[in-house]
Design a protein around this motif. Sequence first.
Motif, PDB file in Angstrom:
ATOM      1  N   GLY B 168      21.346  68.015  43.800  1.00  0.00           N
ATOM      2  CA  GLY B 168      21.109  68.820  42.292  1.00  0.00           C
ATOM      3  C   GLY B 168      19.257  68.914  42.873  1.00  0.00           C
ATOM      4  O   GLY B 168      19.144  68.322  43.746  1.00  0.00           O
ATOM      5  N   CYS B 169      18.699  68.894  40.998  1.00  0.00           N
ATOM      6  CA  CYS B 169      17.625  68.907  42.206  1.00  0.00           C
ATOM      7  C   CYS B 169      16.662  67.629  41.432  1.00  0.00           C
ATOM      8  O   CYS B 169      15.541  67.540  42.228  1.00  0.00           O
ATOM      9  CB  CYS B 169      16.661  69.927  39.939  1.00  0.00           C
ATOM     10  SG  CYS B 169      17.199  69.848  38.881  1.00  0.00           S
ATOM     11  N   ALA B 173      21.487  63.942  39.332  1.00  0.00           N
ATOM     12  CA  ALA B 173      20.812  66.068  38.646  1.00  0.00           C
ATOM     13  C   ALA B 173      22.487  66.117  39.011  1.00  0.00           C
ATOM     14  O   ALA B 173      22.692  66.460  40.107  1.00  0.00           O
ATOM     15  CB  ALA B 173      19.976  66.590  38.854  1.00  0.00           C
ATOM     16  N   GLU B 174      22.770  66.873  38.296  1.00  0.00           N
ATOM     17  CA  GLU B 174      24.426  67.980  38.352  1.00  0.00           C
ATOM     18  C   GLU B 174      24.187  68.582  39.660  1.00  0.00           C
ATOM     19  O   GLU B 174      23.209  69.086  39.702  1.00  0.00           O
ATOM     20  CB  GLU B 174      24.360  68.452  36.636  1.00  0.00           C
ATOM     21  CG  GLU B 174      25.809  68.814  37.488  1.00  0.00           C
ATOM     22  CD  GLU B 174      26.662  70.288  36.275  1.00  0.00           C
ATOM     23  OE1 GLU B 174      25.590  70.319  35.068  1.00  0.00           O
ATOM     24  OE2 GLU B 174      27.758  70.475  35.780  1.00  0.00           O
ATOM     25  N   SER B 175      25.246  68.286  40.256  1.00  0.00           N
ATOM     26  CA  SER B 175      25.586  69.617  41.530  1.00  0.00           C
ATOM     27  C   SER B 175      24.799  71.124  41.242  1.00  0.00           C
ATOM     28  O   SER B 175      25.608  71.068  39.914  1.00  0.00           O
ATOM     29  CB  SER B 175      26.439  69.589  42.109  1.00  0.00           C
ATOM     30  OG  SER B 175      26.743  68.105  43.158  1.00  0.00           O
ATOM     31  N   HIS B 176      24.802  71.991  41.789  1.00  0.00           N
ATOM     32  CA  HIS B 176      23.802  73.007  40.969  1.00  0.00           C
ATOM     33  C   HIS B 176      24.419  74.486  42.593  1.00  0.00           C
ATOM     34  O   HIS B 176      23.504  73.556  43.490  1.00  0.00           O
ATOM     35  CB  HIS B 176      22.964  73.534  40.218  1.00  0.00           C
ATOM     36  CG  HIS B 176      22.832  74.880  40.127  1.00  0.00           C
ATOM     37  ND1 HIS B 176      22.551  75.570  40.799  1.00  0.00           N
ATOM     38  CD2 HIS B 176      22.452  75.339  38.238  1.00  0.00           C
ATOM     39  CE1 HIS B 176      22.102  76.916  39.661  1.00  0.00           C
ATOM     40  NE2 HIS B 176      22.677  76.916  38.548  1.00  0.00           N
ATOM     41  N   GLN B 179      19.897  75.053  43.716  1.00  0.00           N
ATOM     42  CA  GLN B 179      19.720  73.748  43.636  1.00  0.00           C
ATOM     43  C   GLN B 179      20.438  72.757  45.613  1.00  0.00           C
ATOM     44  O   GLN B 179      19.701  72.660  46.235  1.00  0.00           O
ATOM     45  CB  GLN B 179      20.020  72.360  43.157  1.00  0.00           C
ATOM     46  CG  GLN B 179      19.518  72.870  41.736  1.00  0.00           C
ATOM     47  CD  GLN B 179      18.378  72.905  41.610  1.00  0.00           C
ATOM     48  OE1 GLN B 179      17.412  73.343  40.940  1.00  0.00           O
ATOM     49  NE2 GLN B 179      17.427  71.367  42.750  1.00  0.00           N
ATOM     50  N   ARG B 218      28.766  76.838  39.164  1.00  0.00           N
ATOM     51  CA  ARG B 218      29.227  75.438  39.052  1.00  0.00           C
ATOM     52  C   ARG B 218      30.774  75.190  37.704  1.00  0.00           C
ATOM     53  O   ARG B 218      30.462  76.712  38.240  1.00  0.00           O
ATOM     54  CB  ARG B 218      28.066  75.163  37.831  1.00  0.00           C
ATOM     55  CG  ARG B 218      26.384  74.126  37.990  1.00  0.00           C
ATOM     56  CD  ARG B 218      26.067  74.010  36.763  1.00  0.00           C
ATOM     57  NE  ARG B 218      25.447  75.068  36.009  1.00  0.00           N
ATOM     58  CZ  ARG B 218      25.287  75.008  34.792  1.00  0.00           C
ATOM     59  NH1 ARG B 218      25.909  74.510  34.118  1.00  0.00           N
ATOM     60  NH2 ARG B 218      25.329  75.769  33.708  1.00  0.00           N
ATOM     61  N   PRO B 219      31.298  74.676  38.004  1.00  0.00           N
ATOM     62  CA  PRO B 219      32.291  74.324  37.805  1.00  0.00           C
ATOM     63  C   PRO B 219      32.941  75.041  36.119  1.00  0.00           C
ATOM     64  O   PRO B 219      31.769  74.829  35.514  1.00  0.00           O
ATOM     65  CB  PRO B 219      32.907  73.376  37.649  1.00  0.00           C
ATOM     66  CG  PRO B 219      31.509  72.416  38.118  1.00  0.00           C
ATOM     67  CD  PRO B 219      30.611  72.962  38.318  1.00  0.00           C
TER      68      PRO B 219
END
Lengths: 422, 313
Positions: B168-169, B173-176, B179, B218-219
Amino acid sequence: MGKMGEGSCSEEDLFDLLNQFEHILESDPLIDEVGFIHPSQFTLLNKEAGFSSEVQPDNRTWRSFWNQDHKLGISTDVLIRLCKDAKHVFLTAFEAYKCDVKACSESCSICTLESEVMKHSQSVLMLSSDFGTAWNARKLILSKKDQPCAFTEELRLSRLILSNCPKSEATWSHRRWIIKMMAQRFSTPQEIITKESELVEAVGERSKMNYRAWYHRCWLVSYMTIEQVLQELNKSKRWAGLHVADSSCFHYRRRLMLKILEPLNVKGSTAYDKTEAHKIWMEELDWNKELVERYVGREALWLHRRFLSLNWIMYFACNHSDVPSETGQSIIMNEETVNFIDNEILLLESSMTIPDTKFEDFQAQALHAAAYMLWLTKHIPELWRMLEEKLGTEKLKCVLSTIAQERSSLLHHLVNHTVNLA
Amino acid sequence: MVQLVADKHVRYILMAEKKKESFESVVMDHLRMNGAYWGLTALDLLEKLGSVSKDEVVSWVMTCYHESGGFAGNTGHDPHILYTLSAVQILALFDKLDILDVGKVSSYVAGLQNEDGSFSGDIWGEIDTRFSYIAICCLSILKCLDKINVKKAVDYIVSCKNLDGGFGCTPGAESHAGQIFCCVGALAITGNLHHVDKDLLGWWLCERQGKTGGLNGRPEKLPDVCYSWWVLSSLIMIDRVHWIDKAKLVKFILDCQDLDNGGISDRPDDAVDIFHTYFGVAGLSLLEYHGVKAIDPAYALPVDVINRIIFTK
Ligand SMILES: [Zn+2]
């Protein structure tokens, strides 16, 4: 510039438009929502507001802006001109301001320029929210202010802009800058953190799977006390239950849940910490299972379960020490782990049955369930033997072929590796 | 099957640069430097970079140069690391890196590194692993990686790794997919890919492919052409690209073309834009589509450009 004298619009008219816009913003400081609207919507909005068409003054303002009950609509017909002019006027003012600051001009001249820059940057940002230089100009001026109200006002403005551009990265980033400044200069504003969190939820309601908004909420976690973390976990539960496809919301819960585990990672954590965390984890797992069974075929829910189960096994299912074993390390299969896995295998089995109705959802459910189990097996190779034992060769084959239909190369690779490891 | 209408895309890109009367182009003009990089790289991949005036572009790029050593998104705007990389990449495309004051540009970039190894985007301090990638990519092109603490930069990126194998950032932070590309790219350039759990990350990445063949970022998101670049380049860097169905992805990208007027959109039947046109072409390049030059998955520049940089002292 070279864009003057087109059609019937004189230069005066143009700046008039910008003046009118800025006048509206100044005279109604309580505007809380802004949007771009098609001219045809004006008639409709006026009718709703109870204006008859006869009394409508036929001037440009009336056809360009709509302002009632602190809601502001800007006609899409004037956007281009307005935006170009606002940018031009802003950049000119900002240039002059920087020159004056450099030359250390007398303070009244700087003051005038300062309010010009603030006024025009606001106009620019209402129209083009990611225009970084305009946010920077405001930061430059704000960093010289020492009254909290200047910063609160800035939170209001950026909130207003988010009502029109909920994904604007520069706007969210600007809010973080303000909050950091406030935390440094005044005190850590706990109630601001709570309000920010509510803002994200409100924005998330109108703009689904908004990465920037939820990232902002995750960022807030580092400012939260453990009590706030627990409150947030409770508060965001309802929303998550209503938006089961919003993976970002579940990531926010993961962030909060990890915060609860943090005390367990340091030496000297108490049994109480562990019991509390254990309870919260169990609740989340049970709730997730309910959702998985109610909303069939939702990827976000199954991914959340991967996270919950793996952490649960790492932190709570090994009774030998208080330090969690790292992923990849061999996990001791004690009774609690075995029971846990037994239940997960039952969930897998029930998720593999595909009725004729709603075929696609159930097909997705079977795939997610199978991938979930295999994903856990990648982390805990011992699981493979349990799967063989509990499911039997035929059912296990069925699980694998479910994955093979969608992701054959992945499966091929994993099975080769996992079987070798186990 | 539909073919790539390369000539039409070239015309679309050249026209897009001249058309400035839509609201979209007005609200995009603060990132004109990024737009120029997308358009020009796509042209180069289609072997048509010669159809723009090199001198005109280069002198415009230099009007965005700021005394601090950074570049702005457009003339008269503030500098930012995002636009600095695009400017350097554009100059690299045209083999004009020699007009840069390399010392100054690299000091600007290096000056944005923080104590913990992370990078800010500009003087205002927002931190993001995207900026880590940009700094590393930019300094590597300028051959000045020794100006930053690479070890700390790598440690920071690794601290942004999630349990799902993605990045993530910032930490936690959420995986994207965007990123992930940045983090994997930065690790690849600095020779640190051993920090990536390739099977785990490859798993997350290949789950981005849906039934239509397109990839999402993303999912639960819809497939989108731009992720053909981010997901695909990451899969290539970690050597797991065979985990997705490449033929289906090619078809998805080709179905996003405007066959009449050129340009590529995010999804079939949507409106085209320059951003997705570039990522569509770049995706096809990674998929070794006939008639598109090879692109480097880490530097996001044509392979011949990167070779020219690496093999000149
Ligand atoms: Zn896209």
